[in-house]
Scaffold this motif. Structure first.
Motif, PDB file in Angstrom:
ATOM      1  N   ARG A   1      -0.572-134.995  -6.208  1.00 21.97           N
ATOM      2  CA  ARG A   1      -1.435-136.157  -6.058  1.00 21.97           C
ATOM      3  C   ARG A   1      -2.195-136.041  -4.725  1.00 21.97           C
ATOM      4  NH1 ARG A   1       3.139-140.368  -5.762  1.00 21.97           N
ATOM      5  NH2 ARG A   1       3.778-138.676  -4.363  1.00 21.97           N
ATOM      6  N   THR A   2      -3.261-136.802  -4.603  1.00 23.87           N
ATOM      7  CA  THR A   2      -4.033-136.765  -3.359  1.00 23.87           C
ATOM      8  C   THR A   2      -3.148-137.071  -2.162  1.00 23.87           C
ATOM      9  OG1 THR A   2      -6.046-137.444  -4.530  1.00 23.87           O
ATOM     10  CG2 THR A   2      -6.012-137.735  -2.137  1.00 23.87           C
ATOM     11  N   GLU A   3      -2.287-138.073  -2.271  1.00 18.69           N
ATOM     12  CA  GLU A   3      -1.444-138.460  -1.139  1.00 18.69           C
ATOM     13  C   GLU A   3      -0.413-137.392  -0.788  1.00 18.69           C
ATOM     14  OE1 GLU A   3      -0.145-141.118  -4.715  1.00 18.69           O
ATOM     15  OE2 GLU A   3      -1.988-140.204  -3.926  1.00 18.69           O
ATOM     16  N   ASP A   4      -0.111-136.487  -1.721  1.00 17.41           N
ATOM     17  CA  ASP A   4       0.820-135.399  -1.416  1.00 17.41           C
ATOM     18  C   ASP A   4       0.253-134.460  -0.353  1.00 17.41           C
ATOM     19  OD1 ASP A   4       2.774-136.242  -3.224  1.00 17.41           O
ATOM     20  OD2 ASP A   4       1.877-135.132  -4.882  1.00 17.41           O
ATOM     21  N   TYR A   5      -1.059-134.325  -0.333  1.00 15.80           N
ATOM     22  CA  TYR A   5      -1.668-133.464   0.682  1.00 15.80           C
ATOM     23  C   TYR A   5      -1.484-134.038   2.085  1.00 15.80           C
ATOM     24  CZ  TYR A   5      -3.586-130.676  -3.067  1.00 15.80           C
ATOM     25  OH  TYR A   5      -3.703-129.860  -4.169  1.00 15.80           O
ATOM     26  N   LYS A   6      -1.454-135.346   2.194  1.00 15.67           N
ATOM     27  CA  LYS A   6      -1.175-135.961   3.487  1.00 15.67           C
ATOM     28  C   LYS A   6       0.248-135.651   3.927  1.00 15.67           C
ATOM     29  CE  LYS A   6      -1.685-140.236   6.117  1.00 15.67           C
ATOM     30  NZ  LYS A   6      -2.213-141.634   6.094  1.00 15.67           N
ATOM     31  N   THR A   7       1.183-135.717   3.002  1.00 14.71           N
ATOM     32  CA  THR A   7       2.571-135.374   3.314  1.00 14.71           C
ATOM     33  C   THR A   7       2.688-133.919   3.744  1.00 14.71           C
ATOM     34  OG1 THR A   7       3.380-136.997   1.706  1.00 14.71           O
ATOM     35  CG2 THR A   7       4.917-135.267   2.384  1.00 14.71           C
ATOM     36  N   ILE A   8       2.021-133.045   3.028  1.00 22.37           N
ATOM     37  CA  ILE A   8       2.022-131.620   3.382  1.00 22.37           C
ATOM     38  C   ILE A   8       1.468-131.411   4.779  1.00 22.37           C
ATOM     39  CG2 ILE A   8       0.930-129.395   2.834  1.00 22.37           C
ATOM     40  CD1 ILE A   8       1.143-130.274  -0.155  1.00 22.37           C
ATOM     41  N   GLY A   9       0.355-132.078   5.074  1.00 24.59           N
ATOM     42  CA  GLY A   9      -0.244-131.968   6.403  1.00 24.59           C
ATOM     43  C   GLY A   9       0.691-132.431   7.500  1.00 24.59           C
ATOM     44  N   LYS A  10       1.367-133.549   7.275  1.00 20.05           N
ATOM     45  CA  LYS A  10       2.308-134.079   8.270  1.00 20.05           C
ATOM     46  C   LYS A  10       3.455-133.111   8.515  1.00 20.05           C
ATOM     47  CE  LYS A  10       3.492-138.430   8.155  1.00 20.05           C
ATOM     48  NZ  LYS A  10       3.931-139.770   7.659  1.00 20.05           N
ATOM     49  N   LEU A  11       3.991-132.531   7.443  1.00 17.00           N
ATOM     50  CA  LEU A  11       5.099-131.595   7.591  1.00 17.00           C
ATOM     51  C   LEU A  11       4.693-130.357   8.388  1.00 17.00           C
ATOM     52  CD1 LEU A  11       6.625-131.781   3.990  1.00 17.00           C
ATOM     53  CD2 LEU A  11       7.696-132.594   6.103  1.00 17.00           C
ATOM     54  N   ILE A  12       3.542-129.797   8.048  1.00 12.19           N
ATOM     55  CA  ILE A  12       3.089-128.576   8.722  1.00 12.19           C
ATOM     56  C   ILE A  12       2.751-128.856  10.180  1.00 12.19           C
ATOM     57  CG2 ILE A  12       1.255-126.846   8.800  1.00 12.19           C
ATOM     58  CD1 ILE A  12       1.192-127.024   5.710  1.00 12.19           C
ATOM     59  N   ALA A  13       2.016-129.921  10.431  1.00 10.07           N
ATOM     60  CA  ALA A  13       1.631-130.241  11.809  1.00 10.07           C
ATOM     61  C   ALA A  13       2.845-130.571  12.665  1.00 10.07           C
ATOM     62  CB  ALA A  13       0.649-131.409  11.811  1.00 10.07           C
ATOM     63  N   GLY A  14       3.782-131.318  12.093  1.00  7.37           N
ATOM     64  CA  GLY A  14       4.986-131.646  12.832  1.00  7.37           C
ATOM     65  C   GLY A  14       5.769-130.400  13.197  1.00  7.37           C
ATOM     66  N   HIS A  15       5.852-129.462  12.273  1.00  8.74           N
ATOM     67  CA  HIS A  15       6.542-128.199  12.524  1.00  8.74           C
ATOM     68  C   HIS A  15       5.840-127.422  13.639  1.00  8.74           C
ATOM     69  CE1 HIS A  15       8.931-124.642  11.408  1.00  8.74           C
ATOM     70  NE2 HIS A  15       7.828-123.950  11.640  1.00  8.74           N
ATOM     71  N   ALA A  16       4.517-127.325  13.546  1.00  8.57           N
ATOM     72  CA  ALA A  16       3.770-126.573  14.555  1.00  8.57           C
ATOM     73  C   ALA A  16       3.900-127.196  15.933  1.00  8.57           C
ATOM     74  CB  ALA A  16       2.302-126.482  14.143  1.00  8.57           C
TER      75      ALA A  16
END
Length: 247
Positions: free
Chosen positions: A196-211
């Motif tokens: 879903r569109t909102e899943d991309y926001k979750t993906i972004g948060k996970l990756i950015a938080g990790h970085a």
């Protein structure tokens, strides 16, 4: 979050879905006014040679317009990577995509492997060494995987759901940079019928938080696939909002 973009990407340089009229425009419509846009320079042939064989480069040169656009796509990825290295996360809004392009081959609407060229530009000058590539496109980035199959310092992960991404990030904590092959054709209304569109926001948060936790906030993303113009721009914006929120 900065957006690396050049108007040359509006050109319809080929007949494939990645080159379709309006594809870039639908993304700009969503991002304009919300993010700072930065213009890249074209990549130089020496940059392409960091990843590709001379014969492959000559093959792409046979289509002059496509070659010029592809040089700017690689240059856009390089610019985004350089910004990321300075601690300024960036999204390269470029086309053609690149993750199916190998050292001496190309298919799937890809010609030069933009993300690999950008990574190698930093690695060859010693700016980074260990890199995690997260590919969220529907399709496995065989070109990227093949380029780095003998480079243990660079890890390639293809998305198999958000839980899989969480598991990946829990393992790959020793990295200097995170690079994202940002495809959006896994969307419910695109070819993949998965996210879903909102899943991309979750993906972004996970990756950015990790970085931000493990490599000083050094991360960047490069556009790959995504072909439904009705949802593509919104999905890109959701990913970037996730990047901004992942603190």
């Amino acid at each position: 979050m900065k957006v690396v973009y050049h108007d040359i990407f509006r050109l319809v340089y080929d007949y494939d879905p990645a080159a379709a009229k309006g594809r870039i425009d639908c993304i700009i419509d969503e991002l304009h006014g919300a993010y700072e846009f930065i213009e890249p320079d074209p990549a130089q042939e020496a940059d392409l040679l960091l990843v590709h064989q001379p014969g492959h480069i000559e093959y792409v040169k046979g289509n002059g317009t496509l070659y010029q656009v592809a040089l700017f796509a690689a240059g856009g990825a390089i610019k985004a990577a350089e910004l990321a290295y300075r601690g300024e996360p960036a999204f390269a809004l470029v086309r053609p995509p690149g993750h199916h392009a190998g050292r001496n081959s190309c298919w799937g609407f890809c010609w030069f492997n933009n993300i690999a060229i950008a990574i190698e530009k930093l690695r060859r000058r010693g700016a980074v060494n260990k890199v995690l590539i997260v590919d969220i496109d529907l399709h496995f980035g065989d070109g990227t995987d093949n380029i780095y199959e003998d480079a243990p310092e660079v890890s390639y992960y293809h998305l198999y759901g958000i839980d899989g991404l969480r598991q990946c990030l829990s393992v790959y904590t020793d990295c200097d940079l995170v690079a994202v092959s940002a495809g959006f054709d896994m969307h419910m209304k695109d070819w993949g019928f998965i996210l879903r569109t909102e899943d991309y926001k979750t993906i972004g948060k996970l990756i950015a938080g990790h970085a931000r936790r493990f490599c000083g906030g050094k991360f960047f993303a490069v556009l790959e696939g995504g072909y439904n113009h009705q949802v593509l721009g919104k999905s890109v914006k959701a990913l970037l909002e996730g990047f901004d929120a992942g603190r």
